[in-house]
Design a protein around this motif. Structure first.
Motif, PDB file in Angstrom:
ATOM      1  N   GLY A   1      54.962  89.424  11.846  1.00 25.67           N
ATOM      2  CA  GLY A   1      54.362  88.207  12.389  1.00 25.67           C
ATOM      3  C   GLY A   1      53.388  88.521  13.507  1.00 25.67           C
ATOM      4  N   LEU A   2      53.807  89.362  14.445  1.00 26.58           N
ATOM      5  CA  LEU A   2      52.912  89.732  15.555  1.00 26.58           C
ATOM      6  C   LEU A   2      51.649  90.395  15.030  1.00 26.58           C
ATOM      7  CD1 LEU A   2      55.256  91.217  18.324  1.00 26.58           C
ATOM      8  CD2 LEU A   2      53.963  89.078  18.418  1.00 26.58           C
ATOM      9  N   ASP A   3      51.803  91.261  14.023  1.00 24.27           N
ATOM     10  CA  ASP A   3      50.655  91.979  13.462  1.00 24.27           C
ATOM     11  C   ASP A   3      49.738  91.064  12.648  1.00 24.27           C
ATOM     12  OD1 ASP A   3      51.638  94.259  14.610  1.00 24.27           O
ATOM     13  OD2 ASP A   3      52.560  95.045  12.779  1.00 24.27           O
TER      14      ASP A   3
ATOM     15  N   VAL B   1      48.791  80.719  14.292  1.00 21.10           N
ATOM     16  CA  VAL B   1      50.205  80.503  14.584  1.00 21.10           C
ATOM     17  C   VAL B   1      51.062  81.204  13.523  1.00 21.10           C
ATOM     18  CG1 VAL B   1      52.062  78.772  14.767  1.00 21.10           C
ATOM     19  CG2 VAL B   1      49.794  78.259  15.709  1.00 21.10           C
ATOM     20  N   VAL B   2      52.130  81.868  13.959  1.00 15.44           N
ATOM     21  CA  VAL B   2      53.141  82.395  13.036  1.00 15.44           C
ATOM     22  C   VAL B   2      54.441  81.632  13.258  1.00 15.44           C
ATOM     23  CG1 VAL B   2      54.599  84.379  12.437  1.00 15.44           C
ATOM     24  CG2 VAL B   2      52.158  84.703  12.865  1.00 15.44           C
ATOM     25  N   TYR B   3      55.007  81.166  12.155  1.00 17.86           N
ATOM     26  CA  TYR B   3      56.269  80.424  12.171  1.00 17.86           C
ATOM     27  C   TYR B   3      57.358  81.399  11.746  1.00 17.86           C
ATOM     28  CZ  TYR B   3      59.398  76.549  10.641  1.00 17.86           C
ATOM     29  OH  TYR B   3      60.428  75.664  10.454  1.00 17.86           O
ATOM     30  N   GLU B   4      58.185  81.809  12.728  1.00 17.63           N
ATOM     31  CA  GLU B   4      59.131  82.903  12.485  1.00 17.63           C
ATOM     32  C   GLU B   4      60.566  82.416  12.701  1.00 17.63           C
ATOM     33  OE1 GLU B   4      60.483  85.427  11.180  1.00 17.63           O
ATOM     34  OE2 GLU B   4      60.928  86.522  13.013  1.00 17.63           O
ATOM     35  N   HIS B   5      61.418  82.721  11.739  1.00 20.58           N
ATOM     36  CA  HIS B   5      62.816  82.294  11.848  1.00 20.58           C
ATOM     37  C   HIS B   5      63.726  83.331  11.213  1.00 20.58           C
ATOM     38  CE1 HIS B   5      62.711  81.040   7.521  1.00 20.58           C
ATOM     39  NE2 HIS B   5      61.432  80.952   7.810  1.00 20.58           N
ATOM     40  N   VAL B   6      63.211  84.533  10.985  1.00 22.18           N
ATOM     41  CA  VAL B   6      63.922  85.543  10.219  1.00 22.18           C
ATOM     42  C   VAL B   6      64.367  86.714  11.094  1.00 22.18           C
ATOM     43  CG1 VAL B   6      63.863  86.972   8.149  1.00 22.18           C
ATOM     44  CG2 VAL B   6      62.441  84.910   8.269  1.00 22.18           C
ATOM     45  N   GLY B   7      63.502  87.176  11.977  1.00 25.15           N
ATOM     46  CA  GLY B   7      63.836  88.310  12.838  1.00 25.15           C
ATOM     47  C   GLY B   7      63.657  89.637  12.121  1.00 25.15           C
ATOM     48  N   GLY B   8      64.211  90.700  12.694  1.00 24.99           N
ATOM     49  CA  GLY B   8      64.071  92.029  12.114  1.00 24.99           C
ATOM     50  C   GLY B   8      62.614  92.409  11.960  1.00 24.99           C
TER      51      GLY B   8
ATOM     52  N   HIS C   1      68.201  86.144  11.714  1.00 22.12           N
ATOM     53  CA  HIS C   1      69.255  86.594  10.792  1.00 22.12           C
ATOM     54  C   HIS C   1      69.064  88.028  10.315  1.00 22.12           C
ATOM     55  CE1 HIS C   1      70.941  82.521  10.153  1.00 22.12           C
ATOM     56  NE2 HIS C   1      72.000  83.232   9.882  1.00 22.12           N
ATOM     57  N   SER C   2      67.800  88.459  10.179  1.00 19.26           N
ATOM     58  CA  SER C   2      67.555  89.792   9.630  1.00 19.26           C
ATOM     59  C   SER C   2      67.521  90.865  10.701  1.00 19.26           C
ATOM     60  CB  SER C   2      66.226  89.802   8.856  1.00 19.26           C
ATOM     61  OG  SER C   2      66.359  89.060   7.686  1.00 19.26           O
ATOM     62  N   GLY C   3      67.828  90.512  11.933  1.00 17.86           N
ATOM     63  CA  GLY C   3      67.834  91.500  13.009  1.00 17.86           C
ATOM     64  C   GLY C   3      67.555  90.825  14.336  1.00 17.86           C
ATOM     65  N   GLU C   4      68.532  90.832  15.225  1.00 17.05           N
ATOM     66  CA  GLU C   4      68.402  90.067  16.473  1.00 17.05           C
ATOM     67  C   GLU C   4      67.757  90.883  17.596  1.00 17.05           C
ATOM     68  OE1 GLU C   4      72.422  88.833  17.069  1.00 17.05           O
ATOM     69  OE2 GLU C   4      72.381  87.475  15.350  1.00 17.05           O
ATOM     70  N   ILE C   5      67.889  92.205  17.518  1.00 15.97           N
ATOM     71  CA  ILE C   5      67.275  93.074  18.517  1.00 15.97           C
ATOM     72  C   ILE C   5      66.148  93.822  17.813  1.00 15.97           C
ATOM     73  CG2 ILE C   5      67.671  94.886  20.225  1.00 15.97           C
ATOM     74  CD1 ILE C   5      69.525  92.528  20.673  1.00 15.97           C
ATOM     75  N   VAL C   6      64.916  93.693  18.347  1.00 16.72           N
ATOM     76  CA  VAL C   6      63.765  94.305  17.671  1.00 16.72           C
ATOM     77  C   VAL C   6      62.956  95.133  18.672  1.00 16.72           C
ATOM     78  CG1 VAL C   6      63.558  92.499  15.921  1.00 16.72           C
ATOM     79  CG2 VAL C   6      62.358  92.244  18.094  1.00 16.72           C
ATOM     80  N   PRO C   7      62.283  96.201  18.185  1.00 13.58           N
ATOM     81  CA  PRO C   7      61.373  96.933  19.067  1.00 13.58           C
ATOM     82  C   PRO C   7      60.163  96.064  19.406  1.00 13.58           C
ATOM     83  CG  PRO C   7      61.264  97.794  16.828  1.00 13.58           C
ATOM     84  CD  PRO C   7      62.319  96.738  16.826  1.00 13.58           C
ATOM     85  N   PHE C   8      59.592  96.274  20.549  1.00 14.53           N
ATOM     86  CA  PHE C   8      58.486  95.418  20.984  1.00 14.53           C
ATOM     87  C   PHE C   8      57.499  96.284  21.754  1.00 14.53           C
ATOM     88  CE2 PHE C   8      56.308  92.412  23.688  1.00 14.53           C
ATOM     89  CZ  PHE C   8      56.196  91.284  22.915  1.00 14.53           C
TER      90      PHE C   8
END
Ligand SMILES: [Zn+2]
Length: 346
Positions: free
Chosen positions: A251-253, A238-245, A267-274
């Motif tokens: 986290g995915l990696d 499990v990854v606990y993510e609340h930062v973004g960017g 907070h660190s980036g709301e739109i991310v590549p996926f």
């Protein structure tokens, strides 16, 4: 009463201490004498006008409030003057399909403290009595104020959304933050193996004192590499993510195959590549999480009252020094929560 308002969106200097009318309890409401009010990063977004909520100044910030009931409105039962309480963050209808199934953070007509009421950066607040939560005697006002959002959010993310199991491995991004350190304590209580990241050795040392198993300094080390090293090359469950960017991709990696990434902030980036291809080929899950329900707050307050988790109060400021308090939070130097205390000596 005294309150901290802003009349236009902007930086710290838009905050002003002013005298405003005392709130009166409408039917079904109580007025609370505020004894402690915790700061949250959401407050900064609201003040700057980038929260994506419908906010119209003049506005009193503050969503996390603790105090004593000072007045009871018509039709309120079960509460009396002097009771020590906190309002649940949300003002929910209680009747929609989500409220009726224990998922009130998804209420179809949600209200929030400070949006549908005045806010916590003040001496008093009027709010609905339906959503009050009683505070255990064993908890101080400051500790209670540091509990609801940090531990409620962490509980909801870890156990309700990501369904963390005993013995599973967990990565907590920015473990020194309020919700990061709360997640660490709850995860250790549940028997998880916890890896945490932070930007300074000081924060990592504090986290180790709370039981962190593996500390990663994300300014100096590559997070997925260190996670793989700590998990025999498998990655965490499990990854606990609340930062973004870039933290989202890190986290995915860091996830094992079939792992779950639960996220509640960006907070660190709301739109991310996926990148879709490795995502489905490794059967990973990304799980959204929004707020928590009132029963979860009662659970974490009970854990704190029994000493099984410790709400972390970094610093207490008098109400009049709200600007200094917000500046401290915006420097991100704190480990735990910053609390405003009306009536404290300036
Ligand atoms: Zn509802």
């Amino acid at each position: 009463m005294k309150a901290v308002l802003f009349h236009e969106f902007g930086g710290l200097d838009v905050l002003q201490v002013e005298e405003v009318d005392d709130p009166q309890p409408a039917a079904g409401e109580v007025v609370i004498d505020i004894t402690a009010s915790a700061l949250n990063h959401l407050d900064v977004d609201i003040r700057e006008g980038i929260s994506r909520f419908d906010v119209r100044p003049p506005f009193i910030l503050g969503v996390e409030v603790v105090g004593r009931i000072a007045a009871v409105g018509e039709g309120v039962t079960g509460w009396k003057v002097g009771d020590r309480v906190m309002p649940y963050l949300m003002d929910t209808c209680g009747e929609c399909r989500y409220c009726r199934t224990g998922r009130e953070s998804l209420c179809l007509t949600p209200g929030f403290i400070s949006f549908t009421t005045t806010g916590g950066y003040a001496e008093q607040i009027a709010c609905s009595a339906r959503h009050l939560i009683r505070i255990p005697d064993a908890l101080s006002d400051e500790a209670a104020a540091a509990t609801q959002i940090a531990f409620g959010t962490a509980w909801h993310m870890l156990f309700t959304r990501a369904r963390l199991q005993p013995g599973e491995s967990l990565l907590i991004n920015c473990v020194g933050s309020g919700i990061g350190s709360a997640a660490l304590q709850l995860a250790k209580l549940s028997g998880a193996f916890v890896i945490g990241t932070a930007s300074t050795e000081d924060k990592l040392t504090r986290a180790k004192e709370l039981g962190l198993d593996v500390a990663v300094n994300y300014r100096e080390q590559d997070v997925p590499t260190e996670v793989m090293r700590a998990t025999d090359g498998r990655g965490v469950d499990v990854v606990y993510e609340h930062v973004g960017g870039e933290f989202f991709q890190m986290g995915l990696d860091s996830l094992t195959k079939d792992g779950r990434l639960v996220i509640c902030g960006g907070h660190s980036g709301e739109i991310v590549p996926f990148d879709i291809i490795p995502f489905f080929r490794t059967q990973k899950q990304v799980i959204g999480s929004f707020v928590y329900n009132r029963a979860e707050v009662e659970t974490v307050l009970d854990l704190a009252a029994r000493g099984l988790v410790t709400p972390l109060v970094y610093k207490v400021f008098p109400l009049e020094q709200a600007r200094d308090a917000m500046e401290t939070m915006e420097r991100r130097e704190q480990f735990g929560k910053i609390v405003l205390k009306p009536g404290a000596a300036t």
